[in-house]
Scaffold this motif. Structure first.
Motif, PDB file in Angstrom:
ATOM      1  N   GLY A  67      81.535 -36.434  57.875  1.00 54.42           N
ATOM      2  CA  GLY A  67      81.746 -37.719  58.905  1.00 54.42           C
ATOM      3  C   GLY A  67      82.916 -37.952  58.151  1.00 54.42           C
ATOM      4  O   GLY A  67      84.208 -38.630  59.215  1.00 54.42           O
ATOM      5  N   GLU A  68      84.142 -38.088  56.996  1.00 54.14           N
ATOM      6  CA  GLU A  68      84.733 -38.512  57.412  1.00 54.14           C
ATOM      7  C   GLU A  68      85.981 -37.153  57.048  1.00 54.14           C
ATOM      8  O   GLU A  68      85.999 -35.673  56.359  1.00 54.14           O
ATOM      9  CB  GLU A  68      84.828 -38.836  55.539  1.00 54.14           C
ATOM     10  CG  GLU A  68      84.192 -39.792  54.896  1.00 54.14           C
ATOM     11  CD  GLU A  68      84.239 -39.744  53.043  1.00 54.14           C
ATOM     12  OE1 GLU A  68      83.106 -41.130  53.415  1.00 54.14           O
ATOM     13  OE2 GLU A  68      84.838 -39.916  52.707  1.00 54.14           O
ATOM     14  N   VAL A  69      87.221 -36.856  56.707  1.00 47.79           N
ATOM     15  CA  VAL A  69      88.862 -35.668  56.276  1.00 47.79           C
ATOM     16  C   VAL A  69      89.102 -36.253  55.471  1.00 47.79           C
ATOM     17  O   VAL A  69      89.383 -37.085  55.538  1.00 47.79           O
ATOM     18  CB  VAL A  69      89.291 -36.159  57.433  1.00 47.79           C
ATOM     19  CG1 VAL A  69      90.614 -34.726  57.927  1.00 47.79           C
ATOM     20  CG2 VAL A  69      88.540 -35.844  59.225  1.00 47.79           C
ATOM     21  N   ARG A  70      88.665 -35.823  54.538  1.00 40.97           N
ATOM     22  CA  ARG A  70      88.962 -35.613  53.079  1.00 40.97           C
ATOM     23  C   ARG A  70      89.960 -35.054  52.439  1.00 40.97           C
ATOM     24  O   ARG A  70      90.332 -33.956  52.986  1.00 40.97           O
ATOM     25  CB  ARG A  70      88.091 -35.662  52.465  1.00 40.97           C
ATOM     26  CG  ARG A  70      87.241 -36.849  52.728  1.00 40.97           C
ATOM     27  CD  ARG A  70      85.844 -36.751  51.417  1.00 40.97           C
ATOM     28  NE  ARG A  70      86.641 -37.140  50.082  1.00 40.97           N
ATOM     29  CZ  ARG A  70      86.832 -38.993  49.758  1.00 40.97           C
ATOM     30  NH1 ARG A  70      86.162 -39.619  50.539  1.00 40.97           N
ATOM     31  NH2 ARG A  70      87.140 -38.549  48.594  1.00 40.97           N
ATOM     32  N   ARG A  71      91.165 -35.268  51.769  1.00 36.43           N
ATOM     33  CA  ARG A  71      91.914 -34.064  51.052  1.00 36.43           C
ATOM     34  C   ARG A  71      91.919 -34.044  50.029  1.00 36.43           C
ATOM     35  O   ARG A  71      91.958 -34.958  48.455  1.00 36.43           O
ATOM     36  CB  ARG A  71      93.999 -34.961  51.612  1.00 36.43           C
ATOM     37  CG  ARG A  71      94.078 -35.145  52.981  1.00 36.43           C
ATOM     38  CD  ARG A  71      95.651 -35.572  53.245  1.00 36.43           C
ATOM     39  NE  ARG A  71      95.872 -35.885  54.794  1.00 36.43           N
ATOM     40  CZ  ARG A  71      96.480 -34.470  55.217  1.00 36.43           C
ATOM     41  NH1 ARG A  71      96.709 -32.852  55.194  1.00 36.43           N
ATOM     42  NH2 ARG A  71      96.596 -34.638  56.584  1.00 36.43           N
ATOM     43  N   TYR A  72      92.525 -32.777  49.611  1.00 30.87           N
ATOM     44  CA  TYR A  72      92.433 -32.369  48.386  1.00 30.87           C
ATOM     45  C   TYR A  72      93.119 -32.799  47.058  1.00 30.87           C
ATOM     46  O   TYR A  72      94.905 -32.884  47.271  1.00 30.87           O
ATOM     47  CB  TYR A  72      92.655 -30.577  47.992  1.00 30.87           C
ATOM     48  CG  TYR A  72      91.023 -30.334  48.289  1.00 30.87           C
ATOM     49  CD1 TYR A  72      90.055 -30.295  48.322  1.00 30.87           C
ATOM     50  CD2 TYR A  72      91.282 -28.949  49.427  1.00 30.87           C
ATOM     51  CE1 TYR A  72      88.875 -29.635  48.993  1.00 30.87           C
ATOM     52  CE2 TYR A  72      90.171 -28.596  50.372  1.00 30.87           C
ATOM     53  CZ  TYR A  72      88.821 -28.975  49.569  1.00 30.87           C
ATOM     54  OH  TYR A  72      88.075 -28.614  50.230  1.00 30.87           O
ATOM     55  N   PRO A  73      93.540 -33.218  46.125  1.00 26.70           N
ATOM     56  CA  PRO A  73      94.127 -33.818  45.556  1.00 26.70           C
ATOM     57  C   PRO A  73      95.000 -32.877  44.175  1.00 26.70           C
ATOM     58  O   PRO A  73      94.262 -32.087  44.643  1.00 26.70           O
ATOM     59  CB  PRO A  73      93.900 -35.131  44.596  1.00 26.70           C
ATOM     60  CG  PRO A  73      92.306 -34.402  44.056  1.00 26.70           C
ATOM     61  CD  PRO A  73      92.150 -33.950  45.797  1.00 26.70           C
TER      62      PRO A  73
ATOM     63  N   HIS B 107      94.384 -25.382  46.659  1.00 18.99           N
ATOM     64  CA  HIS B 107      94.850 -25.903  48.682  1.00 18.99           C
ATOM     65  C   HIS B 107      95.577 -27.475  48.551  1.00 18.99           C
ATOM     66  O   HIS B 107      94.937 -28.166  49.318  1.00 18.99           O
ATOM     67  CB  HIS B 107      94.602 -25.034  49.243  1.00 18.99           C
ATOM     68  CG  HIS B 107      93.924 -24.225  50.381  1.00 18.99           C
ATOM     69  ND1 HIS B 107      95.504 -23.344  50.832  1.00 18.99           N
ATOM     70  CD2 HIS B 107      92.575 -23.219  49.672  1.00 18.99           C
ATOM     71  CE1 HIS B 107      95.029 -22.189  50.741  1.00 18.99           C
ATOM     72  NE2 HIS B 107      93.411 -21.803  50.642  1.00 18.99           N
ATOM     73  N   PRO B 108      96.125 -27.668  47.277  1.00 17.29           N
ATOM     74  CA  PRO B 108      96.392 -29.033  46.980  1.00 17.29           C
ATOM     75  C   PRO B 108      96.958 -30.084  48.056  1.00 17.29           C
ATOM     76  O   PRO B 108      97.863 -29.100  48.772  1.00 17.29           O
ATOM     77  CB  PRO B 108      97.561 -29.316  46.113  1.00 17.29           C
ATOM     78  CG  PRO B 108      98.200 -27.692  45.782  1.00 17.29           C
ATOM     79  CD  PRO B 108      96.673 -26.879  46.281  1.00 17.29           C
ATOM     80  N   GLY B 109      96.451 -31.217  48.551  1.00 17.05           N
ATOM     81  CA  GLY B 109      97.095 -31.588  49.869  1.00 17.05           C
ATOM     82  C   GLY B 109      96.198 -31.303  51.250  1.00 17.05           C
ATOM     83  O   GLY B 109      96.470 -31.864  52.588  1.00 17.05           O
ATOM     84  N   ALA B 110      95.411 -30.429  51.162  1.00 18.68           N
ATOM     85  CA  ALA B 110      95.072 -29.702  52.610  1.00 18.68           C
ATOM     86  C   ALA B 110      94.365 -30.627  52.853  1.00 18.68           C
ATOM     87  O   ALA B 110      93.087 -30.994  52.169  1.00 18.68           O
ATOM     88  CB  ALA B 110      94.687 -28.435  52.633  1.00 18.68           C
ATOM     89  N   SER B 111      93.249 -30.948  54.201  1.00 16.51           N
ATOM     90  CA  SER B 111      92.415 -32.096  54.894  1.00 16.51           C
ATOM     91  C   SER B 111      90.992 -30.660  54.848  1.00 16.51           C
ATOM     92  O   SER B 111      90.909 -30.179  54.745  1.00 16.51           O
ATOM     93  CB  SER B 111      92.742 -32.464  55.796  1.00 16.51           C
ATOM     94  OG  SER B 111      93.097 -31.221  57.442  1.00 16.51           O
TER      95      SER B 111
END
Length: 741
Positions: free
Chosen positions: A394-400, A385-389
């Motif tokens: 406590g953070e919201v991150r995205r997969y490169p 899921h590249p680009g998925a959050s």
């Protein structure tokens, strides 16, 4: 005989007439039986003899490919394969950036500090501009995120708990959630020269309340009462115990007021939702009278509440750790010698140890300019899921968007969950490069496989956390086939990419050993390298027999506060509550497992090997049943399914299935099946019962879900399954031999 060491102990060895002879270190009072697997490292059929490239990648070039794991390999000369890998690294960097490279390594490949595969890989990738990496571990990744919110520093719990001598002197009662499994204490990253924990357990005078579905999660020689709890309900039992303490006025109000923050909120939850002993009994299967009696006994004695790492490797794995700390705080004994809370006794050989607290020589990895990372157990999500959050602490991150996976050290097709899903994930990158001595499932799912030496075939410096010795790891035998050490491989790639000087600093592996040792000895007072190498070992200064971090906090929490926002133990964390995670609120809560089934599978660590290492070794093979991993069942569950000892059974759920050999044992609670991890994944793609692992890897059954949104930790300890006798034609086990070449 030449000295060396392993993650499971130091030894001396030689090779005579092609046979490896191993002698444990003379100072080791309890040598690990896992030393018996070492002979398989020499000439096992699964050794990777020469560089190999998957035919589809060789002929069609980089790109996503569903043939990974099913394709044949072609052996290619070293110069050609290094040219191809260097060119692919260059292409990905230029077209997608360094964050498109995933530096995969779990660090268990070698006990040596220089030839530590993870350090070598990360150092190399840092010299070419960095990589996307991973954080935390499968073993305690949930706890390492939670504990800073509760006690300010994971080290305070994981490394500063009461030592075994302190427990022997002061502890009267140990309440062991998950037990203290002796099979795990032979292992520590980097090695253990003197295995002291088995002796401490044998001499233990404290009474033990063993809370586990497995009776052998504690040695039979220990004075214990077994509470055969339903798996994944430990938090409910802790709630029932805590409720009894409050209802009978046995909790330490003064300790809670002075040393803790947020207890009142937890007590309102506890009482307001009726989490009493009768409620807990209905969930755990432990009689309410036994819960009440245990709570009273805990309040009346110097009590150590322990929670194994296994309990946080589940859905909602934060809860038993947080609830265990809360229970210990309610007893008011945190900071007292032999009292309070411990995490990991029986999970690793160095927990509770009194060995040196000395950092031994290590290879600097450099600085990674790439800021992207994933929690380690989210590798399949990353690739799928590249680009998925996603949420994390406590953070919201995205997969490169990962285009190249470079893996050196570790076997994700052992320790990751839902292996059929992981297989799909491994089809997504453009290229997968793997360094491996053996044809593991990870190597079989690669595009390029580079054969690397084992620790027996190179020189190194070996020492584990809290180890008593630094070991001069001499080469025991010559490298097999065309294998090379990781450093030599990376140096050749660095040369092709124009960064050889930055990577090697002009040193050979032997010169690196001397350099790292001599740098270290300036502050350690150790003898010169030549003297150390000739002696074969160096005894390190003794460590403390008592830890003071929490004792200082108890003495004066204002002078020695914890590193939490309040400076206290945060039974309720306003920070965690502020994240708004429904699967990990701001204080300990009971959250039932989402998945249910006829049997609860426990996929714990094996007693016959470290993880999946040397599965073809003699000790590991001796533990198989019908050539497959052994699954333990309660005799009543087996009888209900017409299963007898030695039968091959199919273990299954909606995610997949595996074959295993049945062992009947009343030390396993009814309703529970126990199948250890580490059998090399052996998928049978054309079988009518597919997806099927012929060899018994339980991670075809475990769900690839996080423990919670807080930690994104591994939840692979349990799975809901059923078991049936397998009466069809048995597929052959092929995992321990090479793929088609």
């Amino acid at each position: 005989m030449r000295p060396s060491t392993s993650h499971w102990g130091a030894f001396s060895a030689d090779v005579t007439g092609g046979r490896l002879r191993v002698v444990p270190h003379p100072a080791d009072p309890a040598p690990s039986p896992l030393l018996g697997n070492l002979a398989a490292a020499l000439d096992h059929p699964s050794r990777v003899a020469r560089p190999a490239v998957r035919r589809g990648w060789l002929e069609d070039g980089p790109g996503p490919d569903e043939r990974r794991g099913r394709d044949e390999f072609v052996e290619v000369p070293w110069d050609e394969v290094l040219d191809r890998v260097a060119a692919e690294l260059g292409r990905v960097r230029e077209e997608h950036g360094n964050q498109a490279i995933f530096g995969g390594s779990y660090g268990w490949a070698s006990a040596g500090r220089f030839h530590h595969a993870q350090s070598q890989l990360h150092r190399f990738l840092n010299t070419i501009g960095g990589y996307t990496g991973s954080r935390n571990s499968y073993s305690n990744g949930t706890s390492s995120v939670l504990l800073p919110h509760v006690v300010g520093d994971a080290h305070a719990v994981l490394r500063q708990a009461s030592t075994w001598p302190t427990i022997a002197e002061h502890t009267e009662l140990i309440v062991a959630f998950g037990g203290v499994p002796e099979k795990n204490v032979f292992v520590t990253p980097g090695g253990v020269t003197e295995h002291g924990t088995p002796g401490h357990l044998a001499r233990l005078r404290a009474r033990v309340a063993l809370v586990s579905p497995l009776r052998d999660d504690l040695p039979s020689t220990v004075d214990a009462r077994w509470y055969p709890i339903r798996p994944a309900t430990d938090t409910a039992l802790m709630m029932g115990l805590a409720h009894t303490l409050v209802a009978e006025g046995l909790h330490d109000r003064d300790f809670l007021a002075r040393y803790c923050a947020g207890y009142a909120e937890f007590e309102r939850y506890l009482l307001g939702t009726g989490k009493d002993a009768h409620w807990a009994s209905g969930i755990t299967g432990i009689p309410a009278a036994d819960i009440v009696a245990l709570a009273r006994e805990m309040a009346a004695h110097r009590t150590l509440v322990t929670v194994t790492w296994s309990l946080q490797r589940t859905e909602h794995g934060e809860q038993p750790v947080w609830a265990g700390i809360t229970l210990a705080a309610m007893l008011g004994q945190i900071g007292l010698p032999g009292g309070g809370f411990g995490h990991g006794y029986g999970s690793m050989g160095d927990v509770g140890d009194t060995g040196p607290e000395v950092r031994t020589p290590y290879l600097p990895q450099g600085v990674n300019p790439v800021r992207e990372f994933i929690p380690v157990a989210r590798i399949a999500d990353l690739l799928l899921h590249p680009g998925a959050s996603y949420d994390y602490d406590g953070e919201v991150r995205r997969y490169p968007d990962i285009r190249l996976v470079h893996w050196a050290g570790g076997n994700p097709f052992h320790h990751h969950q839902d292996l059929n899903r992981l297989r799909r994930a491994f089809t997504r990158p453009d290229t997968v490069v793997v360094h491996e001595p053996f044809w593991t499932a990870t190597a079989r799912h690669a595009d390029v496989v580079l054969p690397v030496t084992t620790t027996l075939e190179r020189e190194d410096l070996g020492s584990g956390r809290r180890d008593t010795h630094l070991i001069a790891m001499h080469r025991i035998t010559e490298p097999r086939g065309e294998s090379r050490d990781d450093h030599t491989i990376f140096a050749a790639l660095a040369e092709r990419l124009g960064v050889e000087k930055a990577f090697t600093e002009g040193r050979s592996p032997r010169e690196w050993l001397e350099h790292l040792y001599e740098e270290w000895r300036v502050s350690s007072g150790a003898p010169p390298f030549a003297e150390f190498w000739a002696a074969g070992e160096l005894r390190l200064p003794p460590g403390p027999t008592h830890h003071t971090l929490l004792a200082d906090f108890r003495a004066d929490p204002d002078v020695h506060p914890l590193k939490t926002p309040s400076g206290r133990i945060e039974i309720t964390s306003a920070v965690v509550a502020g994240f708004g995670y429904d699967d990990c609120p701001g204080h300990p809560v009971w959250l039932p497992p989402k998945e249910t089934g006829p049997l609860r599978l426990i996929a714990n660590q094996p007693r016959t090997r470290l993880h999946s290492q040397l599965d073809g070794g003699a000790v590991s093979r001796a533990g198989k049943v019908a050539g497959r991993e052994a699954i333990r069942l309660n005799p009543a569950d087996a009888a209900a399914r017409g299963i007898g000892p030695g039968d091959v059974v199919r273990v299954f759920n909606a995610r997949g299935a595996c074959l295993a050999g049945a062992v009947l044992d009343d030390a396993v609670r009814p309703g529970v099946a126990q199948l250890p991890t580490g059998a090399w994944f052996d998928p049978v793609d054309d079988h009518p019962a597919s997806p099927l692992c012929a060899h018994g890897n339980p991670n075809v059954l475990t769900a690839d879900v996080p423990s919670s949104r807080l930690s994104q930790g591994c939840a692979g300890q349990h799975a809901a399954v059923d078991v049936e006798r397998f009466d069809g034609p048995l597929p052959e086990v092929t995992a321990l031999r090479p793929p088609p070449l």
